[in-house]
Scaffold this motif. Structure first.
Motif, short mmCIF file in Angstrom:
data_model
loop_
_atom_site.label_atom_id
_atom_site.label_comp_id
_atom_site.label_asym_id
_atom_site.label_seq_id
_atom_site.Cartn_x
_atom_site.Cartn_y
_atom_site.Cartn_z
N PRO A 198 -7.70 -55.50 25.74
CA PRO A 198 -7.78 -54.64 27.10
C PRO A 198 -6.85 -53.60 27.02
O PRO A 198 -6.71 -52.88 27.91
CB PRO A 198 -7.18 -55.80 27.85
N LEU A 199 -6.18 -53.22 25.67
CA LEU A 199 -4.97 -52.43 25.69
C LEU A 199 -5.66 -51.19 25.35
O LEU A 199 -6.53 -51.16 24.43
CB LEU A 199 -3.90 -52.82 24.82
N VAL A 200 -4.95 -50.06 25.75
CA VAL A 200 -5.39 -48.38 25.46
C VAL A 200 -5.03 -48.49 23.74
O VAL A 200 -5.88 -48.08 23.05
CB VAL A 200 -4.78 -47.55 26.22
N LYS A 201 -3.90 -48.91 23.31
CA LYS A 201 -3.55 -48.82 22.04
C LYS A 201 -4.16 -50.08 21.12
O LYS A 201 -3.70 -51.29 21.35
CB LYS A 201 -1.95 -48.75 21.77
N VAL A 202 -4.93 -49.59 20.12
CA VAL A 202 -5.30 -50.84 19.43
C VAL A 202 -5.41 -50.53 17.84
O VAL A 202 -5.24 -49.38 17.68
CB VAL A 202 -6.90 -50.93 19.46
N SER A 203 -4.80 -51.38 17.05
CA SER A 203 -4.31 -50.98 15.74
C SER A 203 -5.65 -51.04 14.89
O SER A 203 -6.70 -51.40 15.20
CB SER A 203 -3.50 -52.07 15.20
N GLU A 204 -5.50 -50.19 13.78
CA GLU A 204 -6.75 -50.22 12.82
C GLU A 204 -6.82 -51.54 12.27
O GLU A 204 -8.20 -51.76 12.09
CB GLU A 204 -6.37 -49.03 11.73
N LYS A 205 -5.77 -52.22 11.95
CA LYS A 205 -5.80 -53.51 11.39
C LYS A 205 -6.86 -54.45 12.27
O LYS A 205 -7.73 -55.05 11.90
CB LYS A 205 -4.57 -54.01 11.40
N PHE A 206 -6.67 -54.25 13.54
CA PHE A 206 -7.63 -55.04 14.63
C PHE A 206 -8.94 -54.80 14.20
O PHE A 206 -9.80 -55.79 14.17
CB PHE A 206 -7.21 -54.67 16.07
N PHE A 207 -9.51 -53.47 14.14
CA PHE A 207 -10.71 -53.07 13.91
C PHE A 207 -11.24 -53.83 12.50
O PHE A 207 -12.39 -54.08 12.42
CB PHE A 207 -10.88 -51.69 14.14
N ASN A 208 -10.32 -53.44 11.62
CA ASN A 208 -10.82 -53.62 10.07
C ASN A 208 -10.96 -55.31 9.89
O ASN A 208 -11.67 -55.62 9.06
CB ASN A 208 -10.08 -53.12 9.45
N THR A 209 -10.18 -55.91 10.54
CA THR A 209 -10.13 -57.57 10.26
C THR A 209 -11.04 -58.38 11.10
O THR A 209 -11.09 -59.41 11.11
CB THR A 209 -9.07 -58.18 10.02
#
Lengths: 291, 445, 283
Positions: B352-363
């Motif tokens: 729900p957060l505006v800031k999302v890490s690349e790691k979140f998407f990649n894993t």
């Protein structure tokens, strides 16, 4: 005499207190609430007869009344018939009485959480146990018990019959209480089974029937748990939306305790009236020959 | 055995002792404090696996400091129980509820306004994707924080697309896709390209794809032309297969969370589902080749691009909670980017957060997680109407949906009826619940 | 000495068919309890499992078993037993005493009050629910067991009615003889009538036992702390919101929950029927 009365009040005291606290107070309070608007967290606010006025115009309210009456009219006589038949069969002194009696009683004991899903499995229109059996018996298009508004109430009436074990036990006790001499006298007159049932069993059982039918009617007017679990929202198309399910939805889902209280009172009055009518109508049919 | 006074007296005494013990023992069972820590009682709707994953976050929190202990309990019927407990004066400090209840609960005065605490802890509106912030603050009052959010898309079983075929771009394409691949044999439906009634969680909302709304400002617009058009479209599907046939077909569907889910068992070739669907496919039919695309809009409504339903699970502090500050400290911990991403990725959700890490998407387990993230951020994303009579509205719309599909009412008739029933309810609600100036009778008893 | 003449074989066949129908939900519950989870969710269910997983039972009732911590079964069993026993004790004590006053003693207002008592059986539960909740809330009892068992000590209309009918079948002469011997009303009640009333008391006890053991509504409304849940309420924990319910474990737990009730009923039924028969639910 005076001391007897004093002791009597002492004996009756638990119930007098219980009656005042757990019955009279709630009944009066809910009468008051029925003239208010309130929810679990909001204090009641007096609004006069608004709730009753709304009820008169509430189509869904009338629909639940129709559904409930249809259910009562179908379920009560049917379960009574099943219960009496079972009790008569068991009263023939067959072997394994205790065993059968337990089996018939058991469905009334299965917890609701499990029972609801079991019924859904049994009555499933496509793969349910019931329809698979019906198809094996050669029925090509068995009804969609749960999805078709024309059949959903029939499903509930059938389910009600599984609960007749409770009444059966009471009928059985009543049957065992009928003096054998009456049957012997009937035998001497050469009466057959049907005649004996009509002239001995049913009249002698009539007080018990009256009791059970009235209790069954009171219970069916409040039918709640099974439809609530099986048919959320009274689906399909509100065909299984009953008085008490609608009342509960109003009290908890819609947060309208005042309206729910008013509905409760209406149900109370309906129950009282119907019981009174039943007692009146049965006056001539019921035999209380042993004082 | 004759019953005499002595037996009675002894049993009465025994009962008295037993009763007293029970009476006392109860006080002991409620909220045992953990060695000089403040115990924050947290009721959560999740059970089983989902609850275990939340428990990891709770454990992280408990390990992170030594002042507060969060005790998490899975509660069935958590919403009703929270309300009852709040009115009984003994609510939990944190409750895990649904976004659908926020407005009604807020109006009922069951939820704490969290704005002051949020400010103190430095949590800002800008931290959240706008759609979710709206869900957190019904009517402008901040009452909830997310645990896991969701967005929705069309999931298609690739087997039913010709090699190189583009997935449906418009709603008309979806209809054509359905017409092409559906199989009806001897009046029995065997495969449906698409079915609006599956899974049935958004039956209230088809109007939004046609530019319709259920409320517009203060006005109910249940029977707006857009909504009627949407339900005409829904009806076209049960007409396509036949009312009775559709009904029978549907009653053969297994549970959502089972291999017999009609999408997993390939009875329905495409379905609208949330970001969590990847988890379930992974669980029940790993082999299923699937893709997710934005759910198509009608040809004439392409400007609504990015329309999809967003929703979220919420954490609230009920009115009357004993440890509000400590409870919020826990909520704030859950909102930390690392914890939030851990929770959302294990639940298979977007963040729900505006800031999302690349790691979140990649894993992330869901190969389409970027699409879902994009959909969540769309300004055209829609959500459940924030209206205190939502339960009634939901009930009316569910009923209208069934009546229309059974053919007992036309879409216009059904929606007119729903609108006619809801209008007085809404007026009454505005008067009785939202207007607090009317005098209040004495509290009972 | 047959009451009616059916052929025994016919009776048995009819009874067996009927009991199969009646017992089918239970049967399915038990067979589902020992199925692997996949078989509980197939679209075309079978009655018998492909393999019998008896360890579903221990699994269902062990807290924190493997991946899914279900319910603290023993704790819930203890809670349920405690509430049930208190209710049984309460209803046996209070109803007998009150019924005695209605059946054997004369006091002003008795008959009117009895009629009112009967009428209370017609009050629908929902009418009482909201104010009763308010009452317990006022007493600060919400969240404790007290709302569940305290009312049992104040009698219930149905049990009072049942016991009153029973007491009335005992000849008054018995009491009068005892009175001549110098017995007080209390002595007559405890020494003369109570011993005779055992079957009727057993019925009251059984009805209370079964009602309380399976009660769902009461615990749902009044209990909030999970550690105080009863079994019928705890069973709900097996059901999860968006599917994924472990049906086999739910059914296993449900089986374990109703087992004691079935056993109690099986062994007590003779007395049960006798008690109802002798009390005679007749005017």
């Amino acid at each position: 005499m005076k001391s007897e009365a004093r002791i009597a009040y002492l004996f009756a005291m638990p119930w007098i207190l219980g009656f005042l606290t757990f019955l009279l107070y709630p009944v009066l309070a809910s009468f008051f609430y029925s003239f208010t608007d309130f929810s679990v967290l909001r204090p009641p606010r007096f609004i006069g007869i608004e709730n009753y006025k709304e009820m008169v115009q509430d189509e869904v309210f009338w629909m639940t009344i129709r559904n409930t009456f249809t259910y009562v009219v179908a379920a009560v006589p049917l379960s009574a018939t099943v219960a009496i038949l079972l009790a008569m069969l068991l009263n023939t002194k067959v072997k394994g009485l205790a065993f059968y009696r337990t089996l018939f009683y058991v469905p009334s004991l299965v917890p609701m959480v499990a029972l609801g899903i079991l019924w859904l499995w049994i009555f499933n229109g496509e793969h349910g146990l019931l329809n698979m059996s019906l198809e094996k018996l050669g029925m090509s298009k068995p009804p969609n018990w749960l999805g078709d508004p024309a059949w959903s109430k029939v499903t509930l009436v059938m389910i009600a019959m599984w609960g007749s074990g409770n009444a059966m036990v009471i009928y059985l006790a009543g049957l065992q209480d009928i003096p054998q001499s009456l049957y012997e006298a009937a035998d001497l007159d050469g009466a057959r089974l049907v005649a004996k049932t009509r002239h001995v069993t049913l009249p002698m059982l009539s007080p018990v029937i009256l009791f059970n039918v009235i209790m069954g009617m009171i219970g069916s007017l409040q039918v709640f748990a099974v439809p609530y679990v099986m048919f959320p929202n009274g689906a399909p198309a509100r065909s299984t939306y009953f008085f008490t399910t609608y009342l509960f939805d109003n009290a908890f889902r819609f947060q309208r305790m005042g309206y729910a209280s008013a509905m409760g009172w209406v149900l109370f009055l309906i129950t009282l009236t119907l019981t009174f009518v039943a007692l009146r109508m049965s006056e001539r049919q019921v035999h209380y020959d042993r004082s | 055995m004759p019953v005499n006074i002595r037996t009675i007296a002894i049993s009465a005494a025994a009962l008295g002792v037993l009763g007293y013990l029970v009476y006392r023992s109860e006080d002991a069972t409620t909220r045992k404090p953990v060695a000089n820590k403040v115990t924050v009682l947290y009721w959560e709707k999740w059970t089983g696996d989902e609850a275990q994953k939340m428990r990891r976050i709770v454990n992280n929190f408990n390990a992170s400091q030594d002042r507060i202990f969060v005790k998490m309990l899975s509660i069935s019927g958590v919403a009703d129980k929270t309300l009852l407990a709040a009115s009984g004066g003994n609510p939990p400090d944190v409750a895990g509820l649904w976004d659908t209840q926020m407005t009604q609960f807020k109006d009922a005065g069951a939820l704490t306004d969290l704005a002051p605490l949020a400010k103190e802890f430095g949590i800002k509106e800008e931290d959240y994707i706008p759609g979710y912030w709206k869900l957190m603050s019904p009517g402008g009052t901040l009452v909830a924080f997310p645990t896991t959010p969701a967005s929705t898309a069309l999931h298609i079983n690739k087997k039913f697309l010709k090699p190189g075929e583009e997935p449906p771009k418009t709603l008309e394409d979806l209809d054509a896709f359905t017409d092409r691949i559906s199989k009806v044999n001897n009046g029995k439906v065997e495969l449906a390209g698409f079915l609006p009634a599956e899974p049935g969680w958004w039956n209230w909302g088809w109007g939004y794809w046609f530019g319709g709304k259920l409320i517009d400002g203060d006005k109910l617009t249940v029977n707006s032309p857009e909504n009627i058009r949407a339900f005409e479209w829904v009806l076209s599907y049960s007409k396509r297969f036949g009312v009775r046939e559709t009904q029978n077909f549907q009653s053969g569907f297994g549970n959502f969370s089972s291999p017999q889910n009609p999408f997993m068992s390939e009875k329905v070739a495409s379905v609208m589902q949330g970001v969590w669907m990847a988890n379930f496919i992974d669980l029940y039919n790993k082999e299923l080749p699937w893709i997710a695309v934005p759910f198509p809009l009608p040809k004439d409504k392409q400007h609504l691009k990015g329309m999809n339903f967003i929703a979220m699970d919420t954490l609230v502090i009920p009115t009357g909670a004993k440890h509000k500050r400590e409870a919020f400290e826990f909520i704030a911990f859950v909102q930390r980017q690392d914890q939030m991403e851990l929770l959302c990725s294990t639940h298979g959700k977007n963040s729900p957060l505006v800031k999302v890490s690349e790691k979140f998407f990649n894993t992330h387990l869901n190969p389409y997680i970027r699409l879902f993230d994009e959909l969540a951020r769309s300004p055209n994303a829609a959500y459940i109407p924030q209206i205190g009579i939502w339960p009634q509205m939901d009930s009316e719309l569910k009923n209208a949906f069934t009546e229309i599909n059974l053919g007992t009412k036309t879409p216009k008739e059904a929606l007119d009826a729903a609108q006619a029933r809801l209008e007085p309810q809404w007026r009454r609600y505005q008067q009785q619940v939202m207007n607090k100036s009317i005098t209040t009778a004495e509290a009972q008893p | 000495m047959k009451a009616q003449k059916f052929s025994t074989a016919t009776v048995h066949i009819v009874l067996i068919v009927m009991s199969l129908i009646f017992v089918s939900p239970l049967l399915w519950m038990v067979t589902t309890a020992i199925k692997p989870i996949e078989e509980t969710m197939t679209a075309t269910p079978t009655l018998l499992p492909s393999k019998f997983l008896w360890d579903n039972f221990p699994k269902a009732v062990t807290y924190g078993s493997k991946e899914l911590g279900y319910i603290p079964f023993l704790l819930y069993a203890r809670n349920t037993l405690m509430v049930t026993l208190l209710c049984v004790a309460g209803s046996v004590c209070s109803n007998a005493v009150v019924a005695y006053a209605f059946a054997r003693l004369r006091w002003p207002g008795r008959d009117a009050f009895f009629a009112v008592t009967l009428a209370t059986m017609m009050v629908p539960f929902p009418v009482l629910m909201v104010p009763t909740f308010g009452l317990f809330k006022y007493l600060g009892w919400v969240g404790s067991f007290r709302p569940l068992w305290v009312p049992a000590f104040f009698g219930s209309a149905f049990s009072i009615f049942l016991l009153r009918q029973f007491f009335r079948t005992i000849p008054m002469e018995l009491s009068e003889a005892a009175k001549i011997d110098g017995c007080s009303e209390v002595r007559i009640f405890t020494d003369v009538l109570l011993p005779l009333a055992k079957p009727a008391l057993a019925v009251v006890a059984l009805f209370t036992f079964m009602g309380t053991w399976n009660d769902f509504m009461g615990p749902m409304i009044y209990l909030s702390d999970q550690e105080t849940f009863t079994l019928s309420l705890g069973l709900q924990a097996y059901q999860s919101q968006h599917g994924g319910t472990q049906w086999n474990l739910l059914m296993a737990a449900a089986t374990v929950v109703i087992l004691p009730v079935i056993v109690v009923f099986f062994f007590a039924q003779k007395m049960f029927i006798q008690g109802i028969a002798t009390s005679g639910l007749k005017g």
